[in-house]
Design an enzyme around this catalytic site. Structure first.
Site, PDB file in Angstrom:
ATOM      1  N   THR A  48      35.911 -38.054 -12.282  1.00 63.63           N
ATOM      2  CA  THR A  48      34.471 -38.414 -11.699  1.00 63.63           C
ATOM      3  C   THR A  48      34.961 -38.749 -10.177  1.00 63.63           C
ATOM      4  O   THR A  48      36.154 -39.498  -9.889  1.00 63.63           O
ATOM      5  CB  THR A  48      34.032 -39.844 -12.301  1.00 63.63           C
ATOM      6  OG1 THR A  48      34.954 -40.801 -12.022  1.00 63.63           O
ATOM      7  CG2 THR A  48      33.748 -39.417 -13.570  1.00 63.63           C
ATOM      8  N   THR A  58      -4.655  -1.130  -4.073  1.00 65.76           N
ATOM      9  CA  THR A  58      -3.238  -1.585  -4.224  1.00 65.76           C
ATOM     10  C   THR A  58      -3.054  -3.146  -4.373  1.00 65.76           C
ATOM     11  O   THR A  58      -1.935  -3.618  -5.093  1.00 65.76           O
ATOM     12  CB  THR A  58      -2.735  -1.495  -2.745  1.00 65.76           C
ATOM     13  OG1 THR A  58      -2.508  -0.250  -2.179  1.00 65.76           O
ATOM     14  CG2 THR A  58      -1.233  -2.245  -2.341  1.00 65.76           C
ATOM     15  N   ASN A  59      -4.201  -3.874  -4.228  1.00 62.41           N
ATOM     16  CA  ASN A  59      -4.115  -5.379  -4.639  1.00 62.41           C
ATOM     17  C   ASN A  59      -4.164  -5.749  -5.950  1.00 62.41           C
ATOM     18  O   ASN A  59      -3.840  -6.983  -6.299  1.00 62.41           O
ATOM     19  CB  ASN A  59      -5.259  -5.806  -3.586  1.00 62.41           C
ATOM     20  CG  ASN A  59      -5.236  -5.663  -2.295  1.00 62.41           C
ATOM     21  OD1 ASN A  59      -4.209  -5.181  -1.752  1.00 62.41           O
ATOM     22  ND2 ASN A  59      -6.427  -6.040  -1.396  1.00 62.41           N
ATOM     23  N   LYS A  63      50.981 -13.916  -5.231  1.00 58.21           N
ATOM     24  CA  LYS A  63      49.608 -14.717  -5.233  1.00 58.21           C
ATOM     25  C   LYS A  63      48.543 -14.405  -5.875  1.00 58.21           C
ATOM     26  O   LYS A  63      48.413 -13.073  -5.935  1.00 58.21           O
ATOM     27  CB  LYS A  63      49.315 -15.171  -3.923  1.00 58.21           C
ATOM     28  CG  LYS A  63      48.288 -16.210  -3.653  1.00 58.21           C
ATOM     29  CD  LYS A  63      48.117 -16.512  -2.196  1.00 58.21           C
ATOM     30  CE  LYS A  63      47.246 -17.910  -2.028  1.00 58.21           C
ATOM     31  NZ  LYS A  63      45.918 -17.584  -2.435  1.00 58.21           N
ATOM     32  N   THR A  79       0.724  -1.311  -0.073  1.00 58.43           N
ATOM     33  CA  THR A  79      -0.055   0.000   0.059  1.00 58.43           C
ATOM     34  C   THR A  79       0.984   1.264   0.215  1.00 58.43           C
ATOM     35  O   THR A  79       0.694   2.081  -0.710  1.00 58.43           O
ATOM     36  CB  THR A  79      -0.988   0.030   1.144  1.00 58.43           C
ATOM     37  OG1 THR A  79      -1.939  -1.059   0.979  1.00 58.43           O
ATOM     38  CG2 THR A  79      -1.846   1.355   1.497  1.00 58.43           C
ATOM     39  N   SER A  82      47.067 -11.384  -2.256  1.00 54.71           N
ATOM     40  CA  SER A  82      47.480 -11.581  -0.868  1.00 54.71           C
ATOM     41  C   SER A  82      48.325 -10.472  -0.144  1.00 54.71           C
ATOM     42  O   SER A  82      48.765  -9.674  -1.321  1.00 54.71           O
ATOM     43  CB  SER A  82      48.348 -12.861  -0.597  1.00 54.71           C
ATOM     44  OG  SER A  82      48.860 -13.006   0.466  1.00 54.71           O
TER      45      SER A  82
END
Length: 467
Positions: free
Chosen positions: A190, A144-145, A327, A104, A321
């Site tokens: 796998t 509003t609905n 790194k 609303t 790092s």
């Protein structure tokens, strides 16, 4: 501020001072005070603001067509709405995105902004609602609905379109990499153990297919959002909306938005049901989960550079790092996975909000809308970031991949049909015990000639590229 800096507005609770230059009014002010929840105003969701304006424009045209609203007021309201659709006055949509009242406050924020801009267009002062009223004119034949759910659907459709475009671009990027890596042989795995050979192109091709399938599922789910309940008013019975209103309003809204919208066949059911949002959220979760799986693969395949898989290189985008010089971390896949976790959480929120709806209305659509908006917009940003900052710049460590195939025990599977299971098992056991290569041992034991071995271990046969 001086007294002239304010105007007085009132509602059923009494009189309040409103900043004179504000286009919103007392209902919006109450919502500002009542819902200091996220700190994110309605304006943070531009698609929803435009959706609300589109609904109000369609309603004004429908009310004019049915003789409920004179052309002067209708044109002023329509002009104000079009300005909002074009991107103006969004800063005036100030209520928090998470609010009580089933939306609303969002509807009233829109009504007040549109009314006050329309008053300006008519040459009247803001707040002079005797000339044009937020409820009596801007909200005429609506509640509003039916306004809020319809605006949400319009907003969501437009938001998903951008995500679909981002997914299509990602799919294309993976397909390009699949073509680039078509003949680069590697070991498939796998359960994180060596399996049988494949190509890196096949691996990246599966990512393209996965993204494409999810894009199609998302497009299908979005079709359900095109059904609206405009004209339902409070609970779906159409009270205070004249005969023919819902059909005309849908027609005008379709013209305004360019979307193939349809009116629900049962407005009472449509007003209380949020199942389409639950379904859409579920598909967004599917996209997120599979996207995170792909990112996990990219992190594994690029791990190292020397003590990990080291099969591919992700683009270096920043230092990794503050203590370890040189790194580089897979920060782009990491951030995408975090978005995926958020989407999964949003899906839980949407699920609970949908389940908690009672009787003829779900009062929790604001949190559904907010959660959907975050999932869609953050997924779009994540897809575009992954595509441009990572996928397009991936390179293959071809020599390392070739060596892992040569050294893998799994290579013996490709020789099993020619050697037989027992002989192949013996070769595998010897290779495992000595650390020597399968091909080397096969030649040493004179089980195959060099030419036969080359044929059996060719990239085309290993990866079954003819299929």
């Amino acid at each position: 501020m001086t007294a002239s800096s304010f105007r007085t507005d009132h509602d059923l609770l009494g009189y309040r001072d409103i900043p004179a230059d504000a286009y919103w009014g007392v209902h919006t002010l109450r919502a500002l005070e009542n819902f200091p929840i996220t700190g994110q105003p309605l304006s943070s969701n531009a698609h929803l603001v435009k959706g609300l304006a589109a609904v109000k424009l369609a309603a004004a045209r429908t009310n004019e067509e049915l003789g409920l609203l004179d052309s002067v007021r209708a044109n002023a309201i329509a002009q104000a709405c079009q300005e909002i659709i074009d991107g103006k006055l969004h800063e005036q949509f100030v209520v928090d995105v998470v609010q009580g009242g089933a939306g609303t406050s969002s509807n009233m924020n829109a009504n007040e902004v549109i009314a006050n801009r329309a008053l300006e267009i008519l040459g009247q002062a803001k707040g002079d609602y005797s000339q044009l009223h937020p409820n009596d004119h801007v909200n005429l034949s609506q509640s509003t609905n039916d306004v809020y759910p319809t605006a949400v659907r319009v907003a969501t459709i437009n938001s998903v379109r951008s995500l679909l475009d981002a997914l299509a671009t990602m799919e294309e990027a993976f397909a390009d990499k699949a073509a680039e890596f078509r003949t680069v042989v590697k070991m498939g795995r796998t359960q994180l153990q060596d399996a049988v050979p494949m190509t890196l192109g096949q691996e990246f091709g599966t990512y393209a297919v996965t993204v494409g399938e999810d894009r199609e599922r998302l497009a299908e789910a979005t079709l359900l959002i095109h059904e609206i309940n405009l004209g339902a008013t409070a609970i779906g019975t159409g009270l205070n909306a004249p005969a023919g209103y819902s059909e005309a309003a849908c027609r005008h809204l379709a013209e305004v938005t360019g979307l193939p919208l349809v009116t629900s066949v049962d407005l009472i059911e449509a007003t209380q049901d949020v199942g389409a949002f639950v379904h859409l959220s579920g598909v967004l979760k599917r996209v997120a989960v599979k996207l995170s799986k792909i990112c996990n693969d990219l992190r594994l395949l690029s791990s190292g550079p020397r003590a990990g898989f080291g099969e591919i290189n992700l683009p270096a985008v920043q230092s990794g790092s503050s203590i370890m010089p040189g790194k580089i971390n897979p920060v782009i896949p990491e951030v995408v996975s975090q978005v995926a976790y958020e989407v999964v959480g949003n899906d839980v929120t949407i699920t609970m909000a949908a389940e908690s709806g009672q009787l003829q209305l779900n009062a929790f659509e604001p949190i559904i809308v907010h959660s959907l908006d975050k999932s869609i917009s953050h997924l779009e940003a994540a897809c575009r970031t992954l595509t441009e900052r990572c996928i397009r710049g991936i390179t293959a460590n071809t020599e390392r991949l070739r060596l892992t195939v040569q050294q893998s025990i799994g290579l013996v599977t490709a020789l099993n049909p020619r050697l037989g299971y027992a002989a192949a098992t013996a070769i595998a056991q010897e290779a495992q015990a000595t650390g020597r290569g399968v091909a080397e041992l096969v030649l040493e034991h004179q089980l195959l000639t060099g030419a036969e071995l080359d044929e059996l271990l060719s990239p085309e046969r290993l990866a079954n590229l003819s299929n």
